[in-house]
Each structure stands twice: as structure tokens, then as C-alpha cells.
Write a protein that holds these residues in place. Sequence first.
Motif, PDB file in Angstrom:
ATOM      1  N   LEU A 175       0.836  -1.199   0.000  1.00  0.00           N
ATOM      2  CA  LEU A 175       0.000   0.000   0.000  1.00  0.00           C
ATOM      3  C   LEU A 175       0.870   1.248   0.000  1.00  0.00           C
ATOM      4  CD1 LEU A 175      -3.096   0.585   0.162  1.00  0.00           C
ATOM      5  CD2 LEU A 175      -2.816   0.783   2.621  1.00  0.00           C
ATOM      6  N   ALA A 176       1.897   1.254   0.835  1.00  0.00           N
ATOM      7  CA  ALA A 176       2.818   2.395   0.924  1.00  0.00           C
ATOM      8  C   ALA A 176       3.530   2.620  -0.402  1.00  0.00           C
ATOM      9  CB  ALA A 176       3.833   2.156   2.044  1.00  0.00           C
ATOM     10  N   LEU A 177       3.969   1.533  -1.027  1.00  0.00           N
ATOM     11  CA  LEU A 177       4.711   1.630  -2.287  1.00  0.00           C
ATOM     12  C   LEU A 177       3.831   2.133  -3.423  1.00  0.00           C
ATOM     13  CD1 LEU A 177       7.476   0.944  -3.606  1.00  0.00           C
ATOM     14  CD2 LEU A 177       6.523  -1.300  -4.146  1.00  0.00           C
ATOM     15  N   ASN A 178       2.607   1.604  -3.508  1.00  0.00           N
ATOM     16  CA  ASN A 178       1.712   1.944  -4.632  1.00  0.00           C
ATOM     17  C   ASN A 178       1.071   3.319  -4.509  1.00  0.00           C
ATOM     18  OD1 ASN A 178       2.308  -0.527  -5.703  1.00  0.00           O
ATOM     19  ND2 ASN A 178       0.312  -1.440  -5.301  1.00  0.00           N
TER      20      ASN A 178
ATOM     21  N   SER B 183       3.735   6.479   3.772  1.00  0.00           N
ATOM     22  CA  SER B 183       4.745   6.027   4.729  1.00  0.00           C
ATOM     23  C   SER B 183       4.297   4.721   5.379  1.00  0.00           C
ATOM     24  CB  SER B 183       4.961   7.085   5.814  1.00  0.00           C
ATOM     25  OG  SER B 183       5.630   6.532   6.931  1.00  0.00           O
ATOM     26  N   TYR B 184       5.117   3.696   5.241  1.00  0.00           N
ATOM     27  CA  TYR B 184       4.789   2.409   5.875  1.00  0.00           C
ATOM     28  C   TYR B 184       4.713   2.562   7.389  1.00  0.00           C
ATOM     29  CZ  TYR B 184       5.434  -2.267   7.791  1.00  0.00           C
ATOM     30  OH  TYR B 184       5.289  -3.425   8.524  1.00  0.00           O
ATOM     31  N   ASP B 185       5.646   3.274   7.970  1.00  0.00           N
ATOM     32  CA  ASP B 185       5.671   3.454   9.426  1.00  0.00           C
ATOM     33  C   ASP B 185       4.411   4.155   9.930  1.00  0.00           C
ATOM     34  OD1 ASP B 185       8.137   2.216   9.660  1.00  0.00           O
ATOM     35  OD2 ASP B 185       9.264   4.083   9.490  1.00  0.00           O
ATOM     36  N   LYS B 186       3.939   5.156   9.169  1.00  0.00           N
ATOM     37  CA  LYS B 186       2.713   5.865   9.566  1.00  0.00           C
ATOM     38  C   LYS B 186       1.491   4.957   9.413  1.00  0.00           C
ATOM     39  CE  LYS B 186       4.165  10.629   8.648  1.00  0.00           C
ATOM     40  NZ  LYS B 186       3.931  11.844   7.817  1.00  0.00           N
ATOM     41  N   LEU B 187       1.459   4.166   8.354  1.00  0.00           N
ATOM     42  CA  LEU B 187       0.352   3.233   8.158  1.00  0.00           C
ATOM     43  C   LEU B 187       0.292   2.234   9.305  1.00  0.00           C
ATOM     44  CD1 LEU B 187       0.677   2.439   4.338  1.00  0.00           C
ATOM     45  CD2 LEU B 187      -1.251   3.600   5.432  1.00  0.00           C
TER      46      LEU B 187
ATOM     47  N   ASN C 181      -4.362  10.039   2.474  1.00  0.00           N
ATOM     48  CA  ASN C 181      -3.274   9.975   3.453  1.00  0.00           C
ATOM     49  C   ASN C 181      -3.392   8.708   4.298  1.00  0.00           C
ATOM     50  OD1 ASN C 181      -5.159  10.437   5.556  1.00  0.00           O
ATOM     51  ND2 ASN C 181      -4.842  12.654   5.490  1.00  0.00           N
ATOM     52  N   GLU C 182      -2.388   8.483   5.139  1.00  0.00           N
ATOM     53  CA  GLU C 182      -2.297   7.255   5.930  1.00  0.00           C
ATOM     54  C   GLU C 182      -3.479   7.092   6.890  1.00  0.00           C
ATOM     55  OE1 GLU C 182       1.820   8.411   4.632  1.00  0.00           O
ATOM     56  OE2 GLU C 182       0.137   9.451   5.599  1.00  0.00           O
ATOM     57  N   LYS C 183      -3.863   8.159   7.549  1.00  0.00           N
ATOM     58  CA  LYS C 183      -4.951   8.100   8.527  1.00  0.00           C
ATOM     59  C   LYS C 183      -6.268   7.706   7.872  1.00  0.00           C
ATOM     60  CE  LYS C 183      -7.294  10.869  12.072  1.00  0.00           C
ATOM     61  NZ  LYS C 183      -7.335  12.196  12.759  1.00  0.00           N
TER      62      LYS C 183
END
Length: 223
Positions: free
Chosen positions: A30-33, A37-41, A68-70
Motif C-alpha cells: 500500500l505504501a509503495l503503490n 509512509s509504511y511506518d505511519k500506516l 493519506n495514511e490516517k
Amino acid sequence: FLYKLSHSKAPLKTITYVPGETKELFLAELALNFNLSYDKLLAEYTAKTPYVDGFLVPETYYIPIGINEKHVIHFLLSHAKRYHKEVYEKIFGEFNEAKWHKFLVIASIIQKEAANAEEMPLVSSVIYNRLKKDMKLQMDGTLNYGEYSHIKITPARIKEDTSAYNTYLHKGLPPHAIGSVSKEAFIAAIFPKNTNYLYFVKNKKGEHTFSQTYETHLENIKQ
């Protein structure tokens, strides 16, 4: 122009969460596509739900580009909450979180171990039969949790992993699901096949051969 501007929708992009995959690998994809941010996810997921894994629904999602991640975690968790409650209530009529979670854990093991949907009730029967006999589950799939989703299980790995997911070391079920769960696996966890099977091994067809005794199991391994 003004109509289009006021009624336009954000362009969507698809991403597919495969049954049996761990949330860590899904969030990484998900972060890559979506350039997130993986850490935020991961932080958002951890903060918003107590379920370590198995909660997010494996399916194809249509997600707005620029989210966004949220917001994406909120969307995924809200969908998962509705989905699990609906599936459970269709079967039992009333949602029981403790029973649901146990079925989810069992279903996640079935998802990792079964070669196909037809085998799932048989694998489920082996899990229940072993639990009834107070036997260790001794299933490789339970060690493919989290970041270890695609790590080959070796004798060395079995000895080194002292976590609660190691069913060669600990009796009973792992404390959490070990990956995403299809509806077929969840149904199999609730309705196991009525068998006396305690063992299974992968055969030349890529499926599994099931047996009741250890002696027969050894013969199946030789074959």
C-alpha cells in the motif's frame, strides 16, 4: 467546467489484498503503490485496532490517489468491522467477539495450511482434533506471521523462534491470527469436517494426504 469541478471524484487506483497474506506485507505494498509512509500506516493501524492481524478483509480495493495514511486505515478498518460482523451474524444471529476472534485465529491457520478451499474443512478437523487431545498443533504456517510471511520454515527456524506463534514449542492456538482470512477459511473454522485425522502432508499433486495415525503419516511422508 464549474459542474465538473464541483462534481468530480478523485481518480482511483486498485490494490488487492490476497487471502493468507500478513498485514505487514499488505501495508508495505500500500505504501509503495500510493506513495505513503509504511511506518505511519502501521502506527495508525496499531493505534486504531487491537487485532494484530487477520482483521483486514482480503479483496480488491478502489482507493483514491492522494489519500493519506490516517484516512486509508480508517477506510480499511471500517470496512473490516462491518464485514466481520455481517458474516458472523449471518451464521450465529448475534455477534460474540471472543468466539469470533477464536474462529479468526483458526481460520488464519487453515488459510496458510490448506492447498485449496476443498481441503479447508479437513485441515480444520485436524486442528480441532489435536486441540481436543491436548497435542501441539505443530504447523509450519503459524510461523509465517508478520514479516516472516514468505520465509521458508526450516528445523533451525523452528528451534530459534520462541514466540507464542511457534506451535511446535507451545500448545494451543497462537494468540493472534497469522494473516488475512477468506470467507471459505472462516466457514471451515466454524464447521470442520467430522474426521479422526491428526496428521497431513503435502503430496505429489500439491495437495495434502490426511491420516489418523503417526505410522500412516510416516508412510505418507515416504511416498
